[in-house]
Design an enzyme around this catalytic site. Structure first.
Site, mmCIF file in Angstrom:
data_model
loop_
_atom_site.group_PDB
_atom_site.id
_atom_site.type_symbol
_atom_site.label_atom_id
_atom_site.label_comp_id
_atom_site.label_asym_id
_atom_site.label_seq_id
_atom_site.Cartn_x
_atom_site.Cartn_y
_atom_site.Cartn_z
ATOM 1 N N ALA A 17 0.791 -1.237 0.000
ATOM 2 C CA ALA A 17 0.000 0.000 0.000
ATOM 3 C C ALA A 17 0.815 1.274 0.000
ATOM 4 O O ALA A 17 0.296 2.345 -0.329
ATOM 5 C CB ALA A 17 -0.949 -0.008 1.199
ATOM 6 N N ILE A 21 1.729 3.389 -7.124
ATOM 7 C CA ILE A 21 0.361 3.221 -7.600
ATOM 8 C C ILE A 21 -0.592 2.972 -6.434
ATOM 9 O O ILE A 21 -1.676 3.570 -6.346
ATOM 10 C CB ILE A 21 0.278 2.054 -8.607
ATOM 11 C CG1 ILE A 21 1.138 2.321 -9.845
ATOM 12 C CG2 ILE A 21 -1.171 1.799 -9.017
ATOM 13 C CD1 ILE A 21 1.323 1.105 -10.742
ATOM 14 N N ARG A 41 5.371 -3.412 4.362
ATOM 15 C CA ARG A 41 6.384 -4.303 4.947
ATOM 16 C C ARG A 41 6.519 -4.073 6.452
ATOM 17 O O ARG A 41 6.663 -5.015 7.222
ATOM 18 C CB ARG A 41 7.725 -4.103 4.243
ATOM 19 C CG ARG A 41 8.782 -5.100 4.695
ATOM 20 C CD ARG A 41 10.044 -4.987 3.871
ATOM 21 N NE ARG A 41 9.834 -5.396 2.486
ATOM 22 C CZ ARG A 41 10.785 -5.359 1.558
ATOM 23 N NH1 ARG A 41 11.993 -4.931 1.868
ATOM 24 N NH2 ARG A 41 10.523 -5.745 0.330
ATOM 25 N N LEU A 70 6.250 -10.069 1.558
ATOM 26 C CA LEU A 70 5.825 -10.844 0.385
ATOM 27 C C LEU A 70 6.096 -12.338 0.500
ATOM 28 O O LEU A 70 5.263 -13.155 0.121
ATOM 29 C CB LEU A 70 6.525 -10.308 -0.874
ATOM 30 C CG LEU A 70 5.807 -9.260 -1.713
ATOM 31 C CD1 LEU A 70 6.686 -8.868 -2.886
ATOM 32 C CD2 LEU A 70 4.455 -9.746 -2.207
ATOM 33 N N LYS A 173 7.605 -10.129 -13.956
ATOM 34 C CA LYS A 173 6.207 -9.700 -14.072
ATOM 35 C C LYS A 173 5.365 -10.743 -14.810
ATOM 36 O O LYS A 173 4.235 -11.041 -14.421
ATOM 37 C CB LYS A 173 6.118 -8.351 -14.795
ATOM 38 C CG LYS A 173 6.820 -7.205 -14.104
ATOM 39 C CD LYS A 173 6.318 -6.962 -12.695
ATOM 40 C CE LYS A 173 4.928 -6.365 -12.637
ATOM 41 N NZ LYS A 173 4.535 -5.982 -11.265
ATOM 42 N N SER A 213 10.021 5.466 -14.019
ATOM 43 C CA SER A 213 9.765 6.770 -14.625
ATOM 44 C C SER A 213 10.604 7.867 -13.963
ATOM 45 O O SER A 213 11.030 8.813 -14.634
ATOM 46 C CB SER A 213 8.284 7.116 -14.551
ATOM 47 O OG SER A 213 7.815 7.135 -13.222
ATOM 48 N N PHE A 234 8.341 4.500 -25.315
ATOM 49 C CA PHE A 234 7.617 4.010 -24.137
ATOM 50 C C PHE A 234 6.137 4.349 -24.274
ATOM 51 O O PHE A 234 5.792 5.450 -24.706
ATOM 52 C CB PHE A 234 8.111 4.700 -22.847
ATOM 53 C CG PHE A 234 9.555 4.509 -22.520
ATOM 54 C CD1 PHE A 234 9.966 3.435 -21.736
ATOM 55 C CD2 PHE A 234 10.512 5.404 -22.971
ATOM 56 C CE1 PHE A 234 11.302 3.266 -21.411
ATOM 57 C CE2 PHE A 234 11.849 5.248 -22.648
ATOM 58 C CZ PHE A 234 12.243 4.166 -21.862
ATOM 59 N N VAL A 265 2.210 6.303 -26.988
ATOM 60 C CA VAL A 265 3.589 5.808 -27.022
ATOM 61 C C VAL A 265 4.459 6.922 -27.607
ATOM 62 O O VAL A 265 4.179 7.425 -28.696
ATOM 63 C CB VAL A 265 3.703 4.530 -27.876
ATOM 64 C CG1 VAL A 265 5.160 4.105 -28.003
ATOM 65 C CG2 VAL A 265 2.864 3.408 -27.262
#
Length: 355
Positions: A17, A21, A41, A70, A173, A213, A234, A265
């Protein structure tokens, strides 16, 4: 499986959290008056949770913090208990500086996903999981667009070219998302929706954000690339759109499968040109370097492999984002607004020298 209608009176669990994002997801849920079970964590670490507590003070919703690592089995049981909706954003974020990509990236991403979803299985209350994935699960290298109709990637595409040795972050991912779908198919209590954003940009709710970014923007604005940039493209998407999409996916019974989240993009030079219009005093690059020069210099100057240069520099592509717009109702804001807000915040936070 019948598509679920999520009870808004029940808590929503958001893993990871404190992240870039997830912080926006938590804030938006609190603003909607929901109860949020937020995992971090270390819930006692002020630098990780102060911005979440601040968001909670300003909103009608209720925030409950949980410490969860995790790769600790069962660590998410308490946070997930009683939730119908779980938004799993937590994932290792290391792009370079590690010796063992499997231990640094792949194992924690896959095992973390398995741990969270097994907690969902044990809870019995969970009806939907929204997973933060990435376009890194959609494609591995830009050259792959040449095999696509119109050079457009869609949700039906899967990254099959990344590995522990080539693009290990992307590999982590795709392996985590595949594990999620595997676990989802083995049970019938909850359905799975994945959000697959491109490079996420835009303002952060905390100075402690880790994101690719920030590295890209710092390299552009610091003068490090003033002599020129490679033709590297990108997909860019505002963090606020990505956060909103997770919530829309969580509560929309018609949402299913994968959703690519991306604005336009653009190349590094196009990004620099947009920023120059608002920040002309910064040493932003004004030209692109030839690929042969990038291939010669990059492994030494930037630690980027020649295989990456060969497969990504000089290629164009795009994403089909129609599902995110027609089903989730995502509305993408202007890229100029997003980039300039992000750059401005980096100056305010001291990540770029004020000029």
């Amino acid at each position: 499986m019948q598509r679920p209608t999520i009870d808004r009176s029940k808590p929503v669990c958001v893993t990871g959290a404190s992240g870039y994002i997830a912080s926006w997801i938590v804030r938006y849920l609190l603003e909607q008056g929901l109860t949020v079970h937020a995992t971090v964590r270390d819930a006692d670490k002020a630098s990780s949770v102060d911005h979440l507590l601040k968001a909670a003070k300003a909103a009608p919703g209720q925030l409950k913090l949980f410490s969860a690592d995790l790769i600790d089995e069962g660590a998410f049981d308490a946070a997930v208990r009683g939730c119908e909706l779980v938004i799993h954003t937590a994932s290792p974020f290391i792009i370079k500086g590690f010796k063992d990509p499997y231990e640094a990236l792949v194992r924690p991403a896959v095992e973390g996903t398995r741990n969270v979803l097994e907690s969902c299985n044990r809870a019995g209350s969970v009806r939907r999981v929204v997973l933060t994935s990435s376009v890194a699960s959609i494609y591995g290298d830009a050259v792959e667009a040449l095999t696509k109709k119109g050079q457009v990637f869609t949700e039906s595409d899967w990254n099959t070219s990344s590995s522990e040795d080539h693009q290990p972050y992307s590999y982590s991912k795709v392996m985590a998302e595949r594990k999620a779908w595997e676990i989802n198919k083995a049970q019938s209590n909850w359905d799975l929706v994945t959000i697959n954003p491109s490079l996420v940009v835009g303002p952060s709710l905390t100075k402690n954000t880790q994101s690719t970014s920030i590295d890209v923007m710092r390299d552009l604005g610091s003068g490090r690339q003033r002599t020129g940039v490679p033709h590297l493209e990108f997909g860019l998407v505002d963090v606020r759109e990505v956060a909103a999409a997770h919530i829309l996916a969580g509560f929309n019974p018609d949402a299913q499968g994968r959703f690519i989240l991306s604005g336009p993009v653009v190349s590094l030079l196009q990004m620099a040109n947009i920023l120059r219009g608002r920040f002309p005093q910064y040493p932003l690059p004004t030209k692109e370097l030839p690929k042969w020069l990038v291939r010669w210099v990059a492994p030494i100057a930037a630690g980027v492999s020649r295989a990456f240069i060969d497969r990504n520099v000089g290629y164009s592509f795009s994403f089909d984002t129609s599902r995110s717009q027609s089903i989730l109702g995502v509305q993408y804001r202007l890229l100029t607004e997003t980039l300039c807000e992000h750059f401005d915040q980096m100056i305010e936070d001291g990540l770029l020298r004020r000029r």
